[in-house]
Design a protein around this motif. Structure first.
Motif, PDB file in Angstrom:
ATOM      1  N   ILE A 170     -25.932 -20.917  54.208  1.00 51.94           N
ATOM      2  CA  ILE A 170     -24.681 -20.879  54.964  1.00 51.94           C
ATOM      3  C   ILE A 170     -23.967 -22.194  54.709  1.00 51.94           C
ATOM      4  CG2 ILE A 170     -23.635 -20.784  57.260  1.00 51.94           C
ATOM      5  CD1 ILE A 170     -26.179 -19.253  58.175  1.00 51.94           C
ATOM      6  N   VAL A 171     -22.691 -22.119  54.392  1.00 55.03           N
ATOM      7  CA  VAL A 171     -21.887 -23.312  54.153  1.00 55.03           C
ATOM      8  C   VAL A 171     -20.870 -23.432  55.289  1.00 55.03           C
ATOM      9  CG1 VAL A 171     -20.321 -24.515  52.597  1.00 55.03           C
ATOM     10  CG2 VAL A 171     -22.160 -23.099  51.654  1.00 55.03           C
ATOM     11  N   LEU A 172     -20.975 -24.514  56.030  1.00 57.52           N
ATOM     12  CA  LEU A 172     -20.018 -24.783  57.100  1.00 57.52           C
ATOM     13  C   LEU A 172     -18.885 -25.625  56.528  1.00 57.52           C
ATOM     14  CD1 LEU A 172     -22.514 -25.830  59.944  1.00 57.52           C
ATOM     15  CD2 LEU A 172     -21.728 -23.535  59.344  1.00 57.52           C
ATOM     16  N   VAL A 173     -17.644 -25.175  56.751  1.00 57.51           N
ATOM     17  CA  VAL A 173     -16.476 -25.899  56.260  1.00 57.51           C
ATOM     18  C   VAL A 173     -15.601 -26.288  57.441  1.00 57.51           C
ATOM     19  CG1 VAL A 173     -14.390 -25.806  54.838  1.00 57.51           C
ATOM     20  CG2 VAL A 173     -16.469 -24.690  54.047  1.00 57.51           C
ATOM     21  N   GLY A 174     -15.240 -27.562  57.519  1.00 55.39           N
ATOM     22  CA  GLY A 174     -14.408 -28.049  58.606  1.00 55.39           C
ATOM     23  C   GLY A 174     -12.986 -27.528  58.520  1.00 55.39           C
ATOM     24  N   LEU A 175     -12.426 -27.175  59.679  1.00 53.46           N
ATOM     25  CA  LEU A 175     -11.047 -26.688  59.767  1.00 53.46           C
ATOM     26  C   LEU A 175     -10.159 -27.614  60.589  1.00 53.46           C
ATOM     27  CD1 LEU A 175     -11.777 -22.883  60.364  1.00 53.46           C
ATOM     28  CD2 LEU A 175     -10.957 -23.952  58.255  1.00 53.46           C
ATOM     29  N   GLY A 176     -10.726 -28.685  61.130  1.00 53.97           N
ATOM     30  CA  GLY A 176      -9.933 -29.602  61.929  1.00 53.97           C
ATOM     31  C   GLY A 176      -9.638 -29.056  63.311  1.00 53.97           C
ATOM     32  N   ALA A 177      -8.587 -29.566  63.921  1.00 57.02           N
ATOM     33  CA  ALA A 177      -8.220 -29.156  65.277  1.00 57.02           C
ATOM     34  C   ALA A 177      -7.752 -27.704  65.289  1.00 57.02           C
ATOM     35  CB  ALA A 177      -7.127 -30.062  65.827  1.00 57.02           C
ATOM     36  N   PRO A 178      -8.207 -26.886  66.259  1.00 58.15           N
ATOM     37  CA  PRO A 178      -7.816 -25.470  66.300  1.00 58.15           C
ATOM     38  C   PRO A 178      -6.312 -25.258  66.372  1.00 58.15           C
ATOM     39  CG  PRO A 178      -9.643 -25.898  67.802  1.00 58.15           C
ATOM     40  CD  PRO A 178      -9.171 -27.226  67.316  1.00 58.15           C
ATOM     41  N   ASP A 179      -5.612 -26.132  67.080  1.00 54.14           N
ATOM     42  CA  ASP A 179      -4.169 -25.950  67.229  1.00 54.14           C
ATOM     43  C   ASP A 179      -3.377 -26.514  66.044  1.00 54.14           C
ATOM     44  OD1 ASP A 179      -4.622 -28.619  67.681  1.00 54.14           O
ATOM     45  OD2 ASP A 179      -3.527 -28.726  69.575  1.00 54.14           O
ATOM     46  N   ALA A 180      -4.076 -27.001  65.024  1.00 54.71           N
ATOM     47  CA  ALA A 180      -3.401 -27.567  63.853  1.00 54.71           C
ATOM     48  C   ALA A 180      -3.760 -26.825  62.572  1.00 54.71           C
ATOM     49  CB  ALA A 180      -3.752 -29.048  63.715  1.00 54.71           C
ATOM     50  N   VAL A 181      -4.329 -25.624  62.699  1.00 55.22           N
ATOM     51  CA  VAL A 181      -4.690 -24.843  61.520  1.00 55.22           C
ATOM     52  C   VAL A 181      -3.425 -24.260  60.891  1.00 55.22           C
ATOM     53  CG1 VAL A 181      -5.893 -22.785  60.700  1.00 55.22           C
ATOM     54  CG2 VAL A 181      -7.006 -24.307  62.333  1.00 55.22           C
ATOM     55  N   THR A 182      -3.204 -24.567  59.628  1.00 54.87           N
ATOM     56  CA  THR A 182      -2.019 -24.122  58.900  1.00 54.87           C
ATOM     57  C   THR A 182      -2.434 -23.400  57.624  1.00 54.87           C
ATOM     58  OG1 THR A 182      -1.876 -26.161  57.605  1.00 54.87           O
ATOM     59  CG2 THR A 182      -0.729 -26.118  59.751  1.00 54.87           C
ATOM     60  N   ALA A 183      -1.438 -22.954  56.869  1.00 54.25           N
ATOM     61  CA  ALA A 183      -1.713 -22.345  55.568  1.00 54.25           C
ATOM     62  C   ALA A 183      -2.470 -23.316  54.671  1.00 54.25           C
ATOM     63  CB  ALA A 183      -0.410 -21.919  54.914  1.00 54.25           C
ATOM     64  N   THR A 184      -2.083 -24.576  54.710  1.00 52.73           N
ATOM     65  CA  THR A 184      -2.755 -25.588  53.887  1.00 52.73           C
ATOM     66  C   THR A 184      -4.213 -25.743  54.294  1.00 52.73           C
ATOM     67  OG1 THR A 184      -0.672 -26.780  53.567  1.00 52.73           O
ATOM     68  CG2 THR A 184      -2.698 -28.004  53.158  1.00 52.73           C
ATOM     69  N   THR A 185      -4.500 -25.660  55.598  1.00 50.55           N
ATOM     70  CA  THR A 185      -5.883 -25.735  56.073  1.00 50.55           C
ATOM     71  C   THR A 185      -6.725 -24.637  55.448  1.00 50.55           C
ATOM     72  OG1 THR A 185      -5.037 -26.526  58.210  1.00 50.55           O
ATOM     73  CG2 THR A 185      -7.343 -25.834  58.124  1.00 50.55           C
ATOM     74  N   ALA A 224      10.424 -28.801  50.660  1.00 50.56           N
ATOM     75  CA  ALA A 224       9.552 -27.864  49.951  1.00 50.56           C
ATOM     76  C   ALA A 224       8.263 -28.556  49.522  1.00 50.56           C
ATOM     77  CB  ALA A 224      10.275 -27.299  48.734  1.00 50.56           C
ATOM     78  N   GLY A 225       8.384 -29.797  49.070  1.00 47.72           N
ATOM     79  CA  GLY A 225       7.206 -30.545  48.654  1.00 47.72           C
ATOM     80  C   GLY A 225       6.241 -30.809  49.788  1.00 47.72           C
ATOM     81  N   VAL A 226       6.774 -31.160  50.946  1.00 45.60           N
ATOM     82  CA  VAL A 226       5.918 -31.408  52.112  1.00 45.60           C
ATOM     83  C   VAL A 226       5.170 -30.136  52.493  1.00 45.60           C
ATOM     84  CG1 VAL A 226       5.955 -31.922  54.589  1.00 45.60           C
ATOM     85  CG2 VAL A 226       7.296 -33.316  53.008  1.00 45.60           C
ATOM     86  N   SER A 227       5.840 -28.993  52.438  1.00 45.31           N
ATOM     87  CA  SER A 227       5.232 -27.742  52.885  1.00 45.31           C
ATOM     88  C   SER A 227       4.087 -27.287  51.995  1.00 45.31           C
ATOM     89  CB  SER A 227       6.293 -26.639  52.977  1.00 45.31           C
ATOM     90  OG  SER A 227       6.772 -26.301  51.691  1.00 45.31           O
ATOM     91  N   VAL A 228       4.075 -27.680  50.715  1.00 43.97           N
ATOM     92  CA  VAL A 228       3.006 -27.250  49.816  1.00 43.97           C
ATOM     93  C   VAL A 228       2.097 -28.400  49.395  1.00 43.97           C
ATOM     94  CG1 VAL A 228       4.394 -25.327  48.941  1.00 43.97           C
ATOM     95  CG2 VAL A 228       4.398 -27.514  47.703  1.00 43.97           C
ATOM     96  N   GLY A 229       2.327 -29.588  49.922  1.00 49.00           N
ATOM     97  CA  GLY A 229       1.472 -30.721  49.593  1.00 49.00           C
ATOM     98  C   GLY A 229       1.798 -31.387  48.273  1.00 49.00           C
ATOM     99  N   GLU A 230       3.020 -31.174  47.745  1.00 52.43           N
ATOM    100  CA  GLU A 230       3.459 -31.860  46.528  1.00 52.43           C
ATOM    101  C   GLU A 230       4.656 -32.732  46.915  1.00 52.43           C
ATOM    102  OE1 GLU A 230       1.872 -28.690  43.172  1.00 52.43           O
ATOM    103  OE2 GLU A 230       4.042 -28.911  43.442  1.00 52.43           O
ATOM    104  N   LYS A 231       4.343 -33.929  47.340  1.00 44.13           N
ATOM    105  CA  LYS A 231       5.335 -34.768  48.006  1.00 44.13           C
ATOM    106  C   LYS A 231       6.198 -35.561  47.019  1.00 44.13           C
ATOM    107  CE  LYS A 231       1.922 -36.583  50.213  1.00 44.13           C
ATOM    108  NZ  LYS A 231       1.086 -37.463  51.061  1.00 44.13           N
ATOM    109  N   CYS A 232       7.479 -35.653  47.378  1.00 45.61           N
ATOM    110  CA  CYS A 232       8.436 -36.442  46.594  1.00 45.61           C
ATOM    111  C   CYS A 232       9.010 -37.551  47.473  1.00 45.61           C
ATOM    112  CB  CYS A 232       9.585 -35.561  46.093  1.00 45.61           C
ATOM    113  SG  CYS A 232       9.085 -34.262  44.960  1.00 45.61           S
ATOM    114  N   TRP A 233       9.354 -38.662  46.842  1.00 44.79           N
ATOM    115  CA  TRP A 233       9.980 -39.783  47.552  1.00 44.79           C
ATOM    116  C   TRP A 233      11.291 -40.103  46.847  1.00 44.79           C
ATOM    117  CZ3 TRP A 233       8.512 -41.860  52.086  1.00 44.79           C
ATOM    118  CH2 TRP A 233       9.196 -43.016  52.511  1.00 44.79           C
TER     119      TRP A 233
END
Length: 525
Positions: free
Chosen positions: A71-86, A403-412
Motif C-alpha cells: 500500500i502506498v500512502l500519498v499526502g494530499l495536504g489540507a482537505p480544504d486545499a485539495v485542487t486539480a494540481t493536488t 494561466a501559468g499560475v493555474s497550471v504551475g507554469e509560472k511567468c514573471w
C-alpha cells in the motif's frame, strides 16, 4: 502505460495507492484498508515522519489482512486545499514511486474530502493526467538497461465513484498530455536526429488531426526577404525551414487566428562567436520554443479546441564555418529593417524577427505569442522557477500570467521601455542584435518588439525552464515542455471563452497598452 477507470474496490493483487490528508488523517479508502489490516496503516503513520503533506509518500509492504503486495500512502495536504494540481501531483507521485518498486499493475483510489469543488470524475481525470505525464521516459537510445533498471508498472487503474464520467473527462486531458509528450520528445532528441528538415518530418502527421502543415524552404524564404533567419542558417550544412501549422476550430473558420511563434535553433554552437565547450551539449534544446509550438498545436487539435490557431516555427542550425555569418555583418529582415550583427550567438532574435513579421503579414492574428530559449540572462534573473514575460498589452500579459499560475507554469513580467531600446541602437544599421551586458533579456525583447506591428504581443523567454536537472511529480528530469499547458489554458480561458476577443472590438477599447511598448516595425520595403 495503460490507464483505466473503475469503481472503488480493493484489488486482489499488485499495489494500491491511497490518499492521506494533513495531520495523518486517512482518506476513505485508506480508512477501509486500516480496518482490514488491523490498524497497520495507523501504526505505520504513528512511527513515521510522514504526516500527509502534498506529494510525500509512505510505503507499507505486504500488509496483513489483504492480498495486496503493498500500500502506498500519498499526502494530499489540507482537505480544504485539495485542487486539480493536488490530484495531478498524486497521480505523478504514485507512478514515480511505483516505478521503482517492481509492481506491474496498481490501482489508485481517488477519494475527495467533503465539500471538495471537484467532482469524482474530474478528480480521477486529473490524477490520470498527472500519472500520464509522470510515466514519460526518453530511453530510446539506452541499449543495455536491465529489467531492474526499467519501471515495471504497465497498468494503472483509477478508482472513483464515476468511472464513465472520468473516462469522458480524461479525453481532452489525454490530448493535452500527448501534446506535452511530443514536445518532450522533440526537445530530448540529439541534434544529429532533430534538425530543421527532420523536425518538419516529425510533425507532418499533425495533418491527421486536421492541421494544415506547410514548410517553406530556403528558396521561398529568400524570395520573401528573410535575410535575418537565413543569415543565422548560412554557416550550417543543414538547410533552414519555416514550419507553418494552421488549425481552424472556431465556428467562423475565416476569423483571424491567435498565433504562436517558436524559436527553433536545433543546435546552437554560437556560430563564429562560439560558445565555451562546457555545457554546449545542452544546446540541442535551443529549439525548445518551436517544440512547444508543435506540442501545443497537437494538443489543441487533439482536444478539438474551438479556436483558430496558427503555429510558426523558425528552424535553423547555428554553426561556425567558412560560410557562417560574421560579427559586423548587416542583414536585411523581411520587415525591411536592417540589423548589424554584433554577436552571432544572439541568433534566436534574428530567427524570430522574420518569423514574427511573416506571421503578422500573412495571418493578421488577433494576438501573437512567441516562445524562445532566448537569453542566458533570464536564467540569472529568474533561475528555473519562472519564465520571463514581456508584452505590449497589459490584458494579454495578465491572462498569460493567470494561466501559468493555474497550471504551475509560472511567468514573471519584466519591463519594456524606450531607455532599454536605445541600448540596441546601431551606428550603421537600424539596430544591432545585442547591446551591452546590462538588461540582456530586456534588450532582446526590445529587439523583437521592433518586428511587432499593432498586434497584442507577448514574448516568453523559456531559457531557464525548458530543461530540468531534477525530477518533479509530473515532470521527469529532462525536457519539461514548459509552455504547452500554459498556452493551452490561455487558449481555453481567453480565446475559446471570448474573454479577450479583440476580433469583435474594432475600436481597440479592449486593449490596455503600455505607451512605451507599442510596436515599432517598419513596413516592408
Amino acid at each position: 502505460m495503460k490507464l483505466s477507470f473503475a469503481k472503488p474496490d480493493i484489488p486482489a493483487k499488485g499495489a494500491l495507492v491511497v490518499g492521506v490528508f494533513d495531520g495523518k488523517t486517512l482518506g476513505a479508502t485508506a480508512t477501509t484498508l486500516d480496518d482490514l489490516t488491523g490498524g497497520q496503516l495507523s501504526r505505520a503513520l504513528a512511527s513515521a515522519r510522514f504526516s500527509g503533506e502534498s506529494g510525500k509518500t509512505l510505503v507499507v509492504p505486504a500488509p496483513h489482512g489483504v492480498t495486496l503486495d503493498r500500500i502506498v500512502l500519498v499526502g494530499l495536504g489540507a482537505p480544504d486545499a485539495v485542487t486539480a494540481t493536488t490530484l495531478e501531483t498524486m497521480g505523478g507521485v504514485a507512478v514515480s514511486t511505483l516505478g521503482g518498486l517492481g509492481d506491474e499493475t496498481a490501482a489508485l483510489a481517488v477519494d475527495l474530502p467533503e465539500g471538495a469543488s471537484l467532482t469524482a470524475a474530474e478528480a480521477a481525470s486529473h490524477a490520470a493526467f498527472g500519472a500520464h505525464l509522470s510515466a514519460f521516459r526518453f530511453d530510446k537510445y539506452r541499449t543495455k538497461e536491465t529489467a531492474d533498471e526499467k519501471p515495471a508498472l504497465t497498468a494503472l487503474t483509477l478508482l472513483c465513484d464515476d468511472p464513465a464520467g472520468a473516462e469522458t473527462a480524461f479525453e481532452p486531458a489525454k490530448a493535452l498530455a500527448e501534446g506535452v509528450l511530443l514536445t518532450r520528445r522533440l526537445v530530448s532528441e540529439p541534434a544529429n536526429v532533430i534538425y530543421p528538415e527532420t523536425f518538419c518530418d516529425t510533425v507532418a502527421d499533425l495533418a491527421d488531426l486536421g492541421i494544415a502543415v506547410e514548410v517553406l524552404d530556403e528558396a521561398k524564404m529568400r524570395k520573401l526577404g528573410m535575410g535575418a533567419l537565413l543569415g543565422v542558417a548560412q554557416g550550417s550544412a543543414r538547410p533552414p525551414r519555416l514550419l507553418v501549422m494552421e488549425y481552424r476550430g472556431a465556428k467562423d473558420k475565416k476569423a483571424p487566428p491567435v498565433a504562436f511563434v517558436g524559436k527553433g535553433v536545433t543546435f546552437d554552437s554560437g556560430g563564429i562567436s562560439i560558445k565555451p565547450a562546457a555545457g554546449m551539449e545542452d544546446m540541442k534544446w535551443d529549439m525548445g520554443g518551436a517544440g512547444v509550438v508543435a506540442g501545443l498545436m497537437k494538443a489543441l487539435a487533439g482536444r478539438k479546441a474551438r479556436a483558430n490557431v496558427v503555429g510558426i516555427c523558425g528552424l535553423v542550425e547555428n554553426m561556425p564555418s567558412g560560410t557562417a555569418q560574421r560579427p559586423g555583418d548587416v542583414v536585411h529582415t523581411m520587415s525591411g529593417q536592417t540589423v548589424e550583427v554584433i554577436n552571432t550567438d544572439a541568433e534566436g532574435r534574428l530567427v524570430l524577427a522574420d518569423a514574427l513579421w511573416y506571421c503578422q503579414d500573412r495571418f493578421k492574428p488577433t494576438h501573437i505569442v512567441d516562445l524562445a530559449t532566448l537569453t542566458g540572462a533570464i536564467i540569472i534573473s529568474l533561475g528555473s522557477e519562472h519564465a520571463g514575460l514581456f508584452s505590449n498589452d497589459d490584458a494579454l500579459a495578465g491572462a498569460i500570467t493567470a494561466a501559468g499560475v493555474s497550471v504551475g507554469e509560472k511567468c514573471w513580467r519584466l519591463p519594456l521601455a524606450d531607455a532599454y531600446d536605445k541600448i540596441i541602437k546601431s551606428d550603421i544599421a537600424d539596430m544591432k542584435n545585442t547591446g551591452n551586458r546590462e538588461a540582456g533579456s530586456i534588450t532582446a525583447a526590445q529587439f523583437l518588439q521592433r518586428f511587432i506591428k499593432d498586434t497584442p504581443w507577448a514574448h516568453i523567454d523559456i531559457a531557464g525552464v525548458t530543461w530540468s536537472k531534477k525530477d518533479a511529480p509530473t515532470v521527469p528530469k529532462g525536457g519539461t515542455a514548459f509552455g504547452v499547458r500554459l498556452l493551452d489554458r490561455f487558449v481555453r480561458d481567453v480565446i475559446e471563452s471570448g474573454v479577450q476577443d479583440n476580433t469583435d472590438d474594432k475600436s481597440g477599447k479592449g486593449k490596455d497598452k503600455e505607451k512605451s511598448a507599442k510596436g515599432k516595425g517598419s513596413k516592408k520595403k
